[in-house]
Design an enzyme around this catalytic site. Structure first.
Site, PDB file in Angstrom:
ATOM      1  N   LYS A 117      31.297 -28.944  19.886  1.00 62.46           N
ATOM      2  CA  LYS A 117      31.532 -29.919  20.966  1.00 62.46           C
ATOM      3  C   LYS A 117      30.230 -30.474  21.499  1.00 62.46           C
ATOM      4  O   LYS A 117      30.138 -31.653  21.832  1.00 62.46           O
ATOM      5  CB  LYS A 117      32.353 -29.301  22.102  1.00 62.46           C
ATOM      6  N   LYS A 199      40.023 -30.391  11.459  1.00 62.35           N
ATOM      7  CA  LYS A 199      41.215 -29.887  12.149  1.00 62.35           C
ATOM      8  C   LYS A 199      41.946 -31.017  12.881  1.00 62.35           C
ATOM      9  O   LYS A 199      41.303 -31.899  13.442  1.00 62.35           O
ATOM     10  CB  LYS A 199      40.747 -28.825  13.163  1.00 62.35           C
ATOM     11  N   LYS A 202      44.249 -32.542  19.529  1.00 68.75           N
ATOM     12  CA  LYS A 202      44.905 -33.425  20.503  1.00 68.75           C
ATOM     13  C   LYS A 202      44.028 -34.618  20.832  1.00 68.75           C
ATOM     14  O   LYS A 202      44.512 -35.716  21.045  1.00 68.75           O
ATOM     15  CB  LYS A 202      45.106 -32.668  21.825  1.00 68.75           C
TER      16      LYS A 202
HETATM   17  P1  AMP Z   1      44.227 -26.380  22.132  1.00 64.52           P
HETATM   18  O1  AMP Z   1      44.926 -27.607  21.650  1.00 64.52           O
HETATM   19  O2  AMP Z   1      42.782 -26.362  21.727  1.00 64.52           O
HETATM   20  O3  AMP Z   1      44.455 -26.063  23.562  1.00 64.52           O
HETATM   21  O4  AMP Z   1      44.872 -25.193  21.307  1.00 64.52           O
HETATM   22  C1  AMP Z   1      46.017 -24.471  21.685  1.00 64.52           C
HETATM   23  C2  AMP Z   1      46.419 -23.517  20.585  1.00 64.52           C
HETATM   24  O5  AMP Z   1      46.812 -24.242  19.403  1.00 64.52           O
HETATM   25  C3  AMP Z   1      45.279 -22.598  20.134  1.00 64.52           C
HETATM   26  O6  AMP Z   1      45.828 -21.335  19.836  1.00 64.52           O
HETATM   27  C4  AMP Z   1      44.747 -23.263  18.913  1.00 64.52           C
HETATM   28  O7  AMP Z   1      44.119 -22.370  18.033  1.00 64.52           O
HETATM   29  C5  AMP Z   1      46.019 -23.846  18.303  1.00 64.52           C
HETATM   30  N1  AMP Z   1      45.700 -25.031  17.504  1.00 64.52           N
HETATM   31  C6  AMP Z   1      45.173 -26.199  17.953  1.00 64.52           C
HETATM   32  N2  AMP Z   1      45.037 -27.088  16.964  1.00 64.52           N
HETATM   33  C7  AMP Z   1      45.492 -26.474  15.841  1.00 64.52           C
HETATM   34  C8  AMP Z   1      45.605 -26.879  14.477  1.00 64.52           C
HETATM   35  N3  AMP Z   1      45.220 -28.079  14.069  1.00 64.52           N
HETATM   36  N4  AMP Z   1      46.137 -26.007  13.583  1.00 64.52           N
HETATM   37  C9  AMP Z   1      46.532 -24.775  14.006  1.00 64.52           C
HETATM   38  N5  AMP Z   1      46.451 -24.335  15.266  1.00 64.52           N
HETATM   39  C10 AMP Z   1      45.931 -25.164  16.185  1.00 64.52           C
END
Ligand code: AMP
Ligand code: TRP
Length: 338
Positions: A117, A199, A202
C-alpha cells in the site's frame, strides 16, 4: 467432563471500504457461514480500519450498514452469530495501545500489505496504515478467538497476532488464546478479472476487474464475458502465468457450483472459452441474485439492522470489558475497588 468443554470462538472482520466482492465471499465469508453453527461466532465490520484510507463520512456510514446487510444476506444468522460494528465496542483501540507497546517497528515494516500500500504512487502513508495490524491483533485477542477465517492476504497479519499473543503470555502470564487462521484450500486468493496476476480487491481492482455481491446480473455477465483469458483454447487448471485467467475462472466456477475443478476440466474438454464463460456467468448470477435481493430488502429495513447491531454490540461489549480489565490488571495498571 462435559462442563470442561468450552465452545471455541471464531472471529473475523471485513472493511467497509467498498462493495464486497466475490473474492471476499469465496475467500472468507463462505467459511464464516460454514463455521457459525459450531462455534461462538463473532463477525464485525471493521470501520476503524477503513479510516486508514480517506473516507467520505456519508458514504462510510452507508457502506458499513450495507456490509452488515450483506453478512445477513449471504446467510449469517444474527441469532447464531454476533454481528457488530467495530467502533460500537470500546476496547478494540484500548487493547491496541497495550499490544502496540509489545510490537516492534521491524515487525510492522515487514507486513506485505503495508509495503504494497505504501509503495503505490501518491499513497497516503499515515500512522494508522502502519499500525493497522496491531488493531487487527486487538480485534482478535480481545475475544480470545481460536479461529480466524480469512483469505490468503491476511495470513501474515494473523501470524503477527499469534506472535504478539505469545509475547504477552510470556511476559505476563497466560492470558490470550493463540489464534489459528482458517484459509480455504481453493479460493483463498480470487484474482482481478482484467489482471489475473493481481488480487481482486474492493478498491484496488477497477470496475471491470471485480464482481460485487450486489452487482446487477447483467453487469456480472458482462464482466465474466470480458474477463481476460489467453490466446489458447484449453480449459485446464495450470500453474503457468499465461493460464492465470482461466485458472481464476475455474476456481470461481468450482467454488460457486461445488463441482471439482477436475470435473470441470472434463466437462469442458474440447469446448471453447465462450461456452465456458456463458455457463460461468449463469452460475455466478444464480449464486448472487438471492444475495442482492435480500440485501436490498434489508437496506429498506433500517430498524431491523439497528436492532441486530444493538444486540451484537451489547454481546461483544460484555466480552470485551472482561478481557480488557483482565489485561489492564495483568499489566500492572491500578484497578479501582468495586
Ligand atoms: P478486505 O476486503 O480487505 O476487508 O478483506 C476481507 C476478507 O476477505 C479478508 O479475510 C480477506 O483476506 C478476504 N479477501 C479479500 N479479497 C479477497 C480475494 N480477492 N480473494 C480471497 N479472499 C479475499
Ligand atoms: N485486516 C483485515 C482485512 O483487511 C480485516 C480485519 C480487521 C480482520 N480485523 C480483523 C480480519 C480481525 C480478521 C480478524 O481484510
Amino acid at each position: 467432563m462435559e462442563e470442561n468443554i468450552k465452545i471455541k470462538t471464531i472471529l473475523s472482520g471485513i472493511k467497509p471500504t467498498g462493495q464486497l466482492t466475490i473474492g471476499n465471499y469465496i475467500g472468507a465469508m463462505k467459511n464464516f457461514i460454514r463455521l457459525q453453527d459450531d462455534y461462538d461466532a463473532l463477525y464485525m465490520v471493521v470501520d476503524l480500519h477503513a479510516l486508514t484510507v480517506p473516507q467520505d463520512p456519508k458514504e462510510l456510514r452507508q457502506k458499513t450498514l450495507s456490509v452488515i446487510a450483506q453478512y445477513i444476506a449471504v446467510g449469517l444468522d444474527p441469532e447464531k452469530s454476533t454481528l457488530f460494528i467495530q467502533s460500537h465496542v470500546t476496547g478494540h483501540t484500548e487493547l491496541a495501545w497495550v499490544l502496540g507497546c509489545l510490537t516492534g517497528l521491524g515487525e510492522l515494516s515487514r507486513m506485505t500489505q503495508f509495503k504494497d500500500k505504501s509503495a503505490k504512487p501518491g499513497a497516503n502513508i499515515n500512522a494508522g496504515l502502519y499500525t493497522y495490524p496491531i488493531l487487527m491483533a486487538s480485534d482478535i485477542l480481545l475475544y480470545n478467538a481460536d479461529l480466524v477465517p480469512v483469505g490468503d492476504d491476511q495470513k501474515q497479519h494473523v501470524e503477527l497476532t499469534r506472535d504478539i499473543a505469545i509475547r504477552f503470555n510470556h511476559r505476563y502470564s497466560d492470558t490470550f488464546t493463540v489464534p489459528e487462521p482458517v484459509i480455504p484450500k481453493s479460493g483463498a486468493r480470487i484474482m482481478d478479472l482484467q489482471d489475473p496476476l493481481s488480487k481482486m480487491g474492493k478498491t484496488d481492482s477497477g470496475e471491470s476487474g471485480r464482481i460485487a455481491l450486489i452487482d446487477d446480473p447483467a453487469v456480472v455477465a458482462k464482466r465474466i464475458k470480458s474477463a481476460v483469458t489467453d490466446s489458447g483454447t484449453e480449459i485446464i487448471y495450470s500453474d503457468k502465468d499465461e493460464k492465470a485467467g482461466i485458472r481464476n475462472l475455474l476456481t470461481i466456477y468450482s467454488n460457486l457450483s461445488g463441482i471439482q475443478v477436475a470435473d470441470l476440466e472434463a466437462k469442458y474438454a474440447g469446448k471453447g472459452y465462450g461456452e465456458f464463460k456463458k455457463d460461468l456467468a449463469d452460475i455466478v448470477t444464480q449464486s448472487l441474485s438471492p444475495i442482492k435481493q435480500k440485501h436490498d430488502e434489508l437496506m429498506k429495513n433500517k430498524d431491523y439492522l439497528d436492532e441486530v447491531l444493538r444486540n451484537g454490540a451489547e454481546k461483544a461489549q460484555n466480552k470485551a470489558w472482561k478481557m480488557l480489565s483482565k489485561v489492564y490488571r495483568k499489566t500492572g495498571l491500578v484497578q479501582l475497588k468495586r
